[in-house]
Design a protein around this motif. Structure first.
Motif, PDB file in Angstrom:
ATOM      1  N   PRO A 156       0.827  -1.207   0.000  1.00  0.00           N
ATOM      2  CA  PRO A 156       0.000   0.000   0.000  1.00  0.00           C
ATOM      3  C   PRO A 156       0.864   1.261   0.000  1.00  0.00           C
ATOM      4  O   PRO A 156       2.008   1.244   0.449  1.00  0.00           O
ATOM      5  N   LEU A 157       0.289   2.342  -0.515  1.00  0.00           N
ATOM      6  CA  LEU A 157       0.993   3.620  -0.476  1.00  0.00           C
ATOM      7  C   LEU A 157       1.180   4.074   0.965  1.00  0.00           C
ATOM      8  O   LEU A 157       2.247   4.576   1.339  1.00  0.00           O
ATOM      9  N   HIS A 158       0.145   3.899   1.766  1.00  0.00           N
ATOM     10  CA  HIS A 158       0.205   4.251   3.195  1.00  0.00           C
ATOM     11  C   HIS A 158      -0.249   3.058   4.017  1.00  0.00           C
ATOM     12  O   HIS A 158      -1.169   2.343   3.634  1.00  0.00           O
ATOM     13  N   ARG A 159       0.363   2.876   5.151  1.00  0.00           N
ATOM     14  CA  ARG A 159      -0.163   1.926   6.141  1.00  0.00           C
ATOM     15  C   ARG A 159       0.390   2.280   7.504  1.00  0.00           C
ATOM     16  O   ARG A 159       1.446   2.924   7.624  1.00  0.00           O
ATOM     17  N   LEU A 160      -0.338   1.875   8.527  1.00  0.00           N
ATOM     18  CA  LEU A 160       0.109   2.113   9.898  1.00  0.00           C
ATOM     19  C   LEU A 160       1.024   0.972  10.291  1.00  0.00           C
ATOM     20  O   LEU A 160       0.607  -0.175  10.361  1.00  0.00           O
ATOM     21  N   LEU A 161       2.284   1.299  10.532  1.00  0.00           N
ATOM     22  CA  LEU A 161       3.264   0.266  10.859  1.00  0.00           C
ATOM     23  C   LEU A 161       3.185  -0.138  12.316  1.00  0.00           C
ATOM     24  O   LEU A 161       3.250  -1.315  12.652  1.00  0.00           O
ATOM     25  N   HIS A 162       3.028   0.849  13.189  1.00  0.00           N
ATOM     26  CA  HIS A 162       2.952   0.547  14.624  1.00  0.00           C
ATOM     27  C   HIS A 162       2.388   1.764  15.341  1.00  0.00           C
ATOM     28  O   HIS A 162       2.999   2.840  15.339  1.00  0.00           O
ATOM     29  N   LYS A 163       1.224   1.591  15.933  1.00  0.00           N
ATOM     30  CA  LYS A 163       0.585   2.655  16.705  1.00  0.00           C
ATOM     31  C   LYS A 163       0.555   3.961  15.912  1.00  0.00           C
ATOM     32  O   LYS A 163      -0.185   4.085  14.956  1.00  0.00           O
ATOM     33  N   LYS A 164       1.412   4.925  16.254  1.00  0.00           N
ATOM     34  CA  LYS A 164       1.372   6.231  15.607  1.00  0.00           C
ATOM     35  C   LYS A 164       2.402   6.377  14.493  1.00  0.00           C
ATOM     36  O   LYS A 164       2.627   7.491  14.013  1.00  0.00           O
TER      37      LYS A 164
END
Length: 476
Positions: A156-164
């Motif tokens: 994906p172009l963006h994703r949440l890797l860890h928390k914030k």
């Protein structure tokens, strides 16, 4: 023509990075994963132009798997210094494990190290250098592996890797040829990792043999595969929304009155589900519910065959049957319509190693630790007229004996009530069969107390010592 192509590449790369720079809060720094290769070198250089060098932090991970690893680290330090960019590096140790590729292990270690460095620098956005050719290769590999929608959605172009911590790939729409042209125009130096030509790795086989053929007969393959990834990602998001709703519908509304809480005094791993609700779903939707439930419960991802077998057994049994399915270090449990996960105890089953009896001469002790049963009997002072209390004189009248069930034990739960078998009492208490191997507390030869059932008031007399069972925290 060469000059115009390189000017066009400069524009394409700058535009791609600038579009993602607008999503970063003003003044915040960005971490750039910097291996020293072409992709990350172009990204680091462009980020410094777009954001300013003072807002960039180059993050390098030294895997130690290549003899040139230290030289690559020194190269990265030099490039970051030339660009006046803050640089950080972490070395990781890769421990080979059976049935896991070294690439997957290295990737996991790399992301962990990058996350730790971002935390150390108070960074909330991490940029990675993956480009359009990487995306096309990933989609092809996932197709060849028979992956489902999550795999085909690729990167994906963006994703949440860890928390914030947000993970962003600004160059995902840019072809490698444009990156090469940009690097030439700006006289950049980068590392050529010879392992990228090693055909022992499947990605390199795709890159060396399959991609060149596609480029000849299907020159637009990268755009087509990128569209496939976007369609798969959109379908996966819709499916995820549906599965979240299905899982919510399958959860038992009241978590305070589940069998797990009432009978074991243990907190289940994750939520408790209703079997009736689960099996009402279509097979495919039920499979997705199980997968999402496992992820939310923190369990390792299971193979398709394993999840299918779990659902098959849940469907083929009945609500009133007890079922326990082993999965890695956990059990999937079913009893009286309730489905939950619990940890497995190490070693043999308790009943297989249970001693016949343990004895205590009570003289006011508050704790009697029973290591074989993995817990303790607690003696708590209560009100003098506690219905579940035992008289001190009774506790002192004869040795207290703890032993396992032998079968046929009986007790009364009320004054003057009939003697009833533990089997019947356990059934009424909705305790699954595998949880009935509890320590039984006798005073002399009279059964005084059973965990979850309580005391026999005809033996205890109404006193001020309440007996409780505390499972060992380390085994729950």
């Amino acid at each position: 023509m060469k000059v115009s192509n390189e000017l066009a590449a400069d524009y394409l790369v700058l535009r791609a990075v600038a579009s993602q720079a607008t999503t970063v809060h003003c003044g915040e720094s960005v971490g750039i994963a910097f291996s020293g290769g072409l992709d990350s070198t172009v990204l680091l250089h462009t980020a410094a132009r777009v954001l300013g060098a003072h807002r960039c932090v180059g993050l390098h991970v030294n895997h130690g798997l290549n003899s040139c690893a230290d030289a690559w680290r020194n190269h990265c330090i030099d490039i970051a210094s030339q660009l006046d960019i803050v640089f950080d590096c972490r070395s990781v140790k890769i421990t080979r494990m059976p049935q896991q590729s070294i690439e997957a292990l290295a990737r996991d270690a790399r992301y962990t190290a990058l996350r730790q460095m971002c935390e150390a620098h108070c960074i909330h956005t991490l940029w990675l250098g993956h480009h359009a050719d990487d995306q096309a290769e990933t989609v092809l590999l996932q197709l060849l592996r028979g992956s489902g929608l999550p795999g085909l959605a690729a990167m994906p172009l963006h994703r949440l890797l860890h928390k914030k911590l947000a993970c962003v790939r600004p160059l995902l729409s840019v072809f490698r040829t444009s990156l090469e042209a940009y690097a030439r125009q700006n006289a950049l130096r980068w590392i050529d990792d010879k392992s990228n030509a090693d055909i022992r790795y499947t990605r390199n086989v795709v890159r060396k043999y399959i991609i060149p053929t596609l480029a000849i007969y299907f020159p637009g393959y990268r755009d087509a595969l990128a569209r496939t990834a976007r369609h798969a990602a959109a379908a996966q998001r819709l499916l995820q929304d549906l599965t979240i709703g299905d899982l919510s519908a399958c959860m038992l509304v009241s978590q305070t009155d589940t069998i797990v809480k009432r009978c074991y005094e243990l907190v289940p791993i994750g939520q408790v589900l209703s079997r009736r609700s689960l099996i009402k779903l279509s097979y495919e939707r039920a499979i997705n519910v199980l997968r999402l439930w496992m992820r939310q419960s923190g369990l390792a991802t299971a193979s398709a065959a394993r999840v299918n077998e779990m659902l098959r057994q849940l469907r083929n049994t009945s609500n009133n049957r007890a079922l326990r399915i082993t999965y890695n270090k956990h059990y999937l449990c079913l009893y009286r319509n309730q489905i939950w996960w619990e940890s497995r105890d190490n070693g043999k089953p308790i009943e297989a190693i249970m001693p016949l009896r343990m004895e205590l001469k009570w003289s006011g002790q508050s704790v009697w630790y029973l290591p074989i049963w993995r817990g303790s009997i607690i003696f708590v002072l209560s009100n003098a007229d506690d219905e579940q209390g035992v008289q001190c004189s009774v506790l002192r009248s004869a040795p207290l004996i703890v032993r396992s069930r032998l079968g046929g034990e009986r007790m009364r739960l009320h004054f003057g009530g009939p003697l009833r078998t533990l089997k019947n009492l356990f059934q009424e208490a909705e305790m699954p069969t595998w949880r009935r191997h509890t320590p039984l507390l006798f005073i002399g030869d009279k059964l005084l107390w059973v965990p979850t059932l309580g005391i026999d008031p005809n033996v205890a007399g109404r006193g001020k010592v309440r007996i409780e069972w505390r499972p060992d925290i380390l085994t729950t």
